[in-house]
Motif scaffolding. Structure first.
Motif, PDB file in Angstrom:
ATOM      1  N   MET A 171       0.843  -1.200   0.000  1.00 19.99           N
ATOM      2  CA  MET A 171       0.000   0.000   0.000  1.00 19.99           C
ATOM      3  C   MET A 171       0.877   1.248   0.000  1.00 19.99           C
ATOM      4  SD  MET A 171      -2.948   1.378  -0.113  1.00 19.99           S
ATOM      5  CE  MET A 171      -4.176   0.179   0.337  1.00 19.99           C
ATOM      6  N   ASP A 172       1.944   1.213   0.787  1.00 19.18           N
ATOM      7  CA  ASP A 172       2.882   2.330   0.825  1.00 19.18           C
ATOM      8  C   ASP A 172       3.490   2.557  -0.553  1.00 19.18           C
ATOM      9  OD1 ASP A 172       4.266   4.358   2.308  1.00 19.18           O
ATOM     10  OD2 ASP A 172       6.060   3.091   2.232  1.00 19.18           O
ATOM     11  N   ASP A 173       3.871   1.482  -1.226  1.00 14.64           N
ATOM     12  CA  ASP A 173       4.418   1.586  -2.585  1.00 14.64           C
ATOM     13  C   ASP A 173       3.379   2.155  -3.552  1.00 14.64           C
ATOM     14  OD1 ASP A 173       6.799   0.529  -1.676  1.00 14.64           O
ATOM     15  OD2 ASP A 173       6.388  -1.503  -2.435  1.00 14.64           O
ATOM     16  N   ALA A 174       2.137   1.721  -3.411  1.00 17.90           N
ATOM     17  CA  ALA A 174       1.076   2.164  -4.320  1.00 17.90           C
ATOM     18  C   ALA A 174       0.793   3.653  -4.164  1.00 17.90           C
ATOM     19  CB  ALA A 174      -0.206   1.362  -4.073  1.00 17.90           C
ATOM     20  N   LEU A 175       0.923   4.159  -2.958  1.00 12.82           N
ATOM     21  CA  LEU A 175       0.651   5.570  -2.709  1.00 12.82           C
ATOM     22  C   LEU A 175       1.813   6.451  -3.139  1.00 12.82           C
ATOM     23  CD1 LEU A 175      -1.145   5.293   0.731  1.00 12.82           C
ATOM     24  CD2 LEU A 175      -2.168   5.684  -1.520  1.00 12.82           C
ATOM     25  N   GLY A 176       2.931   5.846  -3.427  1.00 10.29           N
ATOM     26  CA  GLY A 176       4.072   6.591  -3.931  1.00 10.29           C
ATOM     27  C   GLY A 176       5.015   7.033  -2.847  1.00 10.29           C
ATOM     28  N   PRO A 177       6.242   7.296  -3.255  1.00 13.57           N
ATOM     29  CA  PRO A 177       7.244   7.733  -2.272  1.00 13.57           C
ATOM     30  C   PRO A 177       6.987   9.162  -1.820  1.00 13.57           C
ATOM     31  CG  PRO A 177       8.160   7.793  -4.481  1.00 13.57           C
ATOM     32  CD  PRO A 177       6.773   7.191  -4.593  1.00 13.57           C
ATOM     33  N   ASP A 178       7.445   9.455  -0.645  1.00 13.74           N
ATOM     34  CA  ASP A 178       7.352  10.800  -0.104  1.00 13.74           C
ATOM     35  C   ASP A 178       8.595  11.542  -0.600  1.00 13.74           C
ATOM     36  OD1 ASP A 178       7.034  12.164   3.267  1.00 13.74           O
ATOM     37  OD2 ASP A 178       6.934  13.098   1.298  1.00 13.74           O
ATOM     38  N   ASP A 179       8.419  12.377  -1.625  1.00 11.67           N
ATOM     39  CA  ASP A 179       9.545  13.054  -2.257  1.00 11.67           C
ATOM     40  C   ASP A 179      10.069  14.247  -1.459  1.00 11.67           C
ATOM     41  OD1 ASP A 179       8.131  12.545  -5.528  1.00 11.67           O
ATOM     42  OD2 ASP A 179       9.549  11.313  -4.413  1.00 11.67           O
ATOM     43  N   ILE A 180       9.364  14.639  -0.443  1.00 11.33           N
ATOM     44  CA  ILE A 180       9.764  15.823   0.315  1.00 11.33           C
ATOM     45  C   ILE A 180      10.464  15.369   1.591  1.00 11.33           C
ATOM     46  CG2 ILE A 180       8.974  17.893   1.505  1.00 11.33           C
ATOM     47  CD1 ILE A 180       6.551  17.879  -0.384  1.00 11.33           C
ATOM     48  N   ALA A 181      11.696  15.777   1.749  1.00  9.05           N
ATOM     49  CA  ALA A 181      12.433  15.455   2.967  1.00  9.05           C
ATOM     50  C   ALA A 181      11.817  16.217   4.126  1.00  9.05           C
ATOM     51  CB  ALA A 181      13.901  15.826   2.797  1.00  9.05           C
ATOM     52  N   PRO A 182      11.916  15.696   5.346  1.00  8.53           N
ATOM     53  CA  PRO A 182      11.286  16.356   6.504  1.00  8.53           C
ATOM     54  C   PRO A 182      11.716  17.806   6.677  1.00  8.53           C
ATOM     55  CG  PRO A 182      12.092  14.184   7.124  1.00  8.53           C
ATOM     56  CD  PRO A 182      12.549  14.444   5.711  1.00  8.53           C
ATOM     57  N   ASP A 183      12.980  18.163   6.374  1.00 10.56           N
ATOM     58  CA  ASP A 183      13.419  19.540   6.565  1.00 10.56           C
ATOM     59  C   ASP A 183      13.033  20.440   5.385  1.00 10.56           C
ATOM     60  OD1 ASP A 183      15.151  18.183   4.906  1.00 10.56           O
ATOM     61  OD2 ASP A 183      16.911  19.338   5.526  1.00 10.56           O
ATOM     62  N   GLU A 184      12.457  19.857   4.330  1.00 10.18           N
ATOM     63  CA  GLU A 184      12.041  20.627   3.171  1.00 10.18           C
ATOM     64  C   GLU A 184      10.527  20.770   3.078  1.00 10.18           C
ATOM     65  OE1 GLU A 184      13.565  18.926  -0.387  1.00 10.18           O
ATOM     66  OE2 GLU A 184      15.606  18.757   0.366  1.00 10.18           O
ATOM     67  N   GLU A 185       9.821  20.463   4.141  1.00 11.63           N
ATOM     68  CA  GLU A 185       8.366  20.525   4.086  1.00 11.63           C
ATOM     69  C   GLU A 185       7.916  21.919   3.710  1.00 11.63           C
ATOM     70  OE1 GLU A 185       6.270  18.889   7.382  1.00 11.63           O
ATOM     71  OE2 GLU A 185       7.530  17.131   7.457  1.00 11.63           O
TER      72      GLU A 185
END
Length: 116
Positions: free
Chosen positions: A93-107
């Motif tokens: 499910m995590d793979d299907a929703l896609g990677p989180d491209d934003i690093a935590p410090d770049e929110e």
């Protein structure tokens, strides 16, 4: 005429039920000849259920395959395998929703609505 009684997996040459001790002795001999770890027939049953669960086969199908009287027995007996399967499903499910491209410090901050 079919001599094999209904529902039996292992029978003698005359179609009667095989004595479990004899079956385990035969399996021990076969394991020795194949140079694999000794297993019991009951171990093969658990392996079958675990592999089916790991492959995503429905628990009700596994219940019927094993001859369990209730789905609860199947689920309780193989809950440890199901936890692995649930984890794999969550990962998919995590793979299907896609990677989180934003690093935590770049929110990014939410954009302000200029019309407000």
């Amino acid at each position: 005429m079919d001599h094999q009684p209904s529902g039996l997996v292992f029978t003698t040459s005359t179609g009667r039920a095989t004595d479990p001790r004899s079956l385990n002795r035969m399996l021990t001999i076969l394991c020795g000849k194949a140079k694999v770890r000794r297993v019991r027939v009951h171990d093969l049953r658990h392996t079958c259920a675990s592999l089916l669960l790991a492959q995503g086969v429905d628990a009700r199908v596994i219940m019927e395959t094993l001859g369990h009287g209730t789905i609860t027995m199947t689920l309780d007996t193989y809950a440890h395998v199901m936890q692995t399967t649930l984890r794999a499903a969550a990962d998919r499910m995590d793979d299907a929703l896609g990677p989180d491209d934003i690093a935590p410090d770049e929110e990014q901050e939410p954009e302000e609505n200029p019309a407000a």
